[in-house]
Design an enzyme around this catalytic site. Structure first.
Site, PDB file in Angstrom:
ATOM      1  N   ASP A   1       0.859  -1.183   0.000  1.00 39.51           N
ATOM      2  CA  ASP A   1       0.000   0.000   0.000  1.00 39.51           C
ATOM      3  C   ASP A   1       0.895   1.233   0.000  1.00 39.51           C
ATOM      4  OD1 ASP A   1      -2.157   1.661   0.123  1.00 39.51           O
ATOM      5  OD2 ASP A   1      -2.749   1.145   2.173  1.00 39.51           O
TER       6      ASP A   1
ATOM      7  N   GLU B   1      -2.421   0.329  -4.448  1.00 32.68           N
ATOM      8  CA  GLU B   1      -2.279  -0.858  -3.608  1.00 32.68           C
ATOM      9  C   GLU B   1      -2.572  -2.116  -4.404  1.00 32.68           C
ATOM     10  OE1 GLU B   1      -5.180  -1.598  -0.499  1.00 32.68           O
ATOM     11  OE2 GLU B   1      -6.511  -0.064  -1.338  1.00 32.68           O
TER      12      GLU B   1
END
Length: 383
Positions: free
Chosen positions: A31, A126
């Protein structure tokens, strides 16, 4: 946690997620840290160290992303810009530059594919990676995650956080544990205890309203959920109870899907007070349009059907859709179709507690990669 934001235990070889012999996967969730805002700060040195919000600064503008400096003041994505400015008077607004974000995202995905072909993007910033097969001979999942983070920093001048575990649910929880610029490993045997130590709000799918319901039922932590049997959870949460039953035990059997297709891109807003008057309804629609169009651009999605969703104060649900022959390729068209649908409903027969807008019947243009979906399907609660 050490000064790099990493848990000390992750360097312990006994803590390694290396359980192929047990039939468990090795999953990494990467992420990016405040991705849009970080790209802006990278490309404009004058913004570094300052509170930055990506999005419109007008009265109806919405924050698409906020730097960590801005988050310290409570500024968050999906927040009305006027609220963000009130929380942080020195907030610097910059317009979205999706070409720059896509370029950085593509660089990052090329790094992912050096280590595995099993990459499931969730958005531009992500993705899940299944690195059960150690293609580069790194020796461990943690070493692979560290190598990925190092290359992202060196090649894009951006930072990423990573979670390493034996399923997707745990890996995603772990990636959020030591943000920004951190890593967390949840090894086999630790998942259940880790999940049960968390507040229910950390469970994916539990937003503010669901959190309130959980608290009314005496569910404050994962351990509280795990103490309930499946029948009790189904009684109070319907089919969502099955998910809670598994999640509270750290169970997630979903594979990483590198070609998962999205069916729609949308968003909805639940109001603190029911709305009945036309002007507040129109204003709310404009804010939803702003946020949903950001998501559409992030997904690089184009579609032919716009759907308006209204939930009345008696909880009855009403939807109205409009399909067009040509792809909806710009925000003005999307907004116009949404406005037309809303105007057909005004005056409302009774107040509403929720409004949503969705683009569906999606297509993607470009090469094979651009036809891949980002993995987030269905609706997203915006507020």
């Amino acid at each position: 946690m050490d000064e790099t934001g990493e848990q000390n235990r992750e360097g312990d070889p006994k803590g390694e997620v290396d359980s192929e012999a047990d039939g468990l996967r090795k999953i990494v969730h990467v992420d990016m840290d405040a991705f849009f805002a970080s790209v802006e700060q990278r490309d404009n040195p004058e913004l570094r160290g300052k509170p930055v919000a990506v999005g419109g600064s007008s009265g109806r503008g919405v924050v698409a992303a906020a730097s960590y400096e801005a988050r310290q003041f409570g500024v968050r994505s999906a927040m009305p810009s006027i609220t963000a400015k009130r929380l942080c008077p020195d907030l610097v607004f910059v317009k979205s530059r999706f070409d720059a974000y896509r370029e950085a995202s593509q660089q990052i995905r090329e790094i992912f594919r050096f280590y595995t072909p099993l990459v499931e993007p969730l958005s531009l910033d992500e993705a899940y990676l299944d690195i059960t097969e150690d293609l580069q001979g790194m020796g461990s999942a943690t070493a692979t995650a560290q190598a990925i983070r190092k290359r992202i920093r060196e090649e894009t001048d951006l930072t990423a956080s990573a979670g390493v575990s034996y399923n997707k649910f745990l890996a995603k929880l772990a990636s959020d544990q030591n943000k920004p610029d951190g890593i967390c490993v949840i090894r086999p045997g630790e998942g259940e205890a880790f999940v049960q130590s968390l507040p229910v709000r950390r469970f994916h799918g539990i937003g503010p309203k669901a959190e309130e319901k959980c608290k009314r039922l005496g569910l404050e932590t994962g351990a509280d959920i795990a103490a309930k049997d499946r029948a009790w959870l189904r009684q109070h949460f319907g089919s969502f109870g099955d998910y809670l039953f598994r999640a509270a035990r750290g169970v997630d059997l979903r594979p990483v899907r590198s070609n998962r297709l999205r069916k729609s891109v949308g968003g909805e807003r639940t109001f603190s007070e029911d709305i009945h008057e036309a002007d507040p309804l129109r204003e709310t629609l404009e804010r939803i349009v702003d946020i949903v169009w950001e998501r559409i651009e992030r997904a690089q999605a184009k579609g032919k059907t716009v759907t308006l969703k209204l939930k009345y104060n008696d909880f009855t649900l009403h939807t109205r859709a409009q399909s067009v022959s040509q792809l909806v390729e710009d925000k003005d068209t999307f907004a116009r179709l949404g406005r037309e649908l809303l105007e057909e409903e005004i005056p409302l027969p009774r107040p509403i507690r929720l409004m949503g807008l969705t683009l569906s019947n999606l297509e993607r243009d470009g090469d094979e990669e651009s036809r891949r979906r980002d993995g987030k399907t269905g609706q997203l609660a915006l507020f």
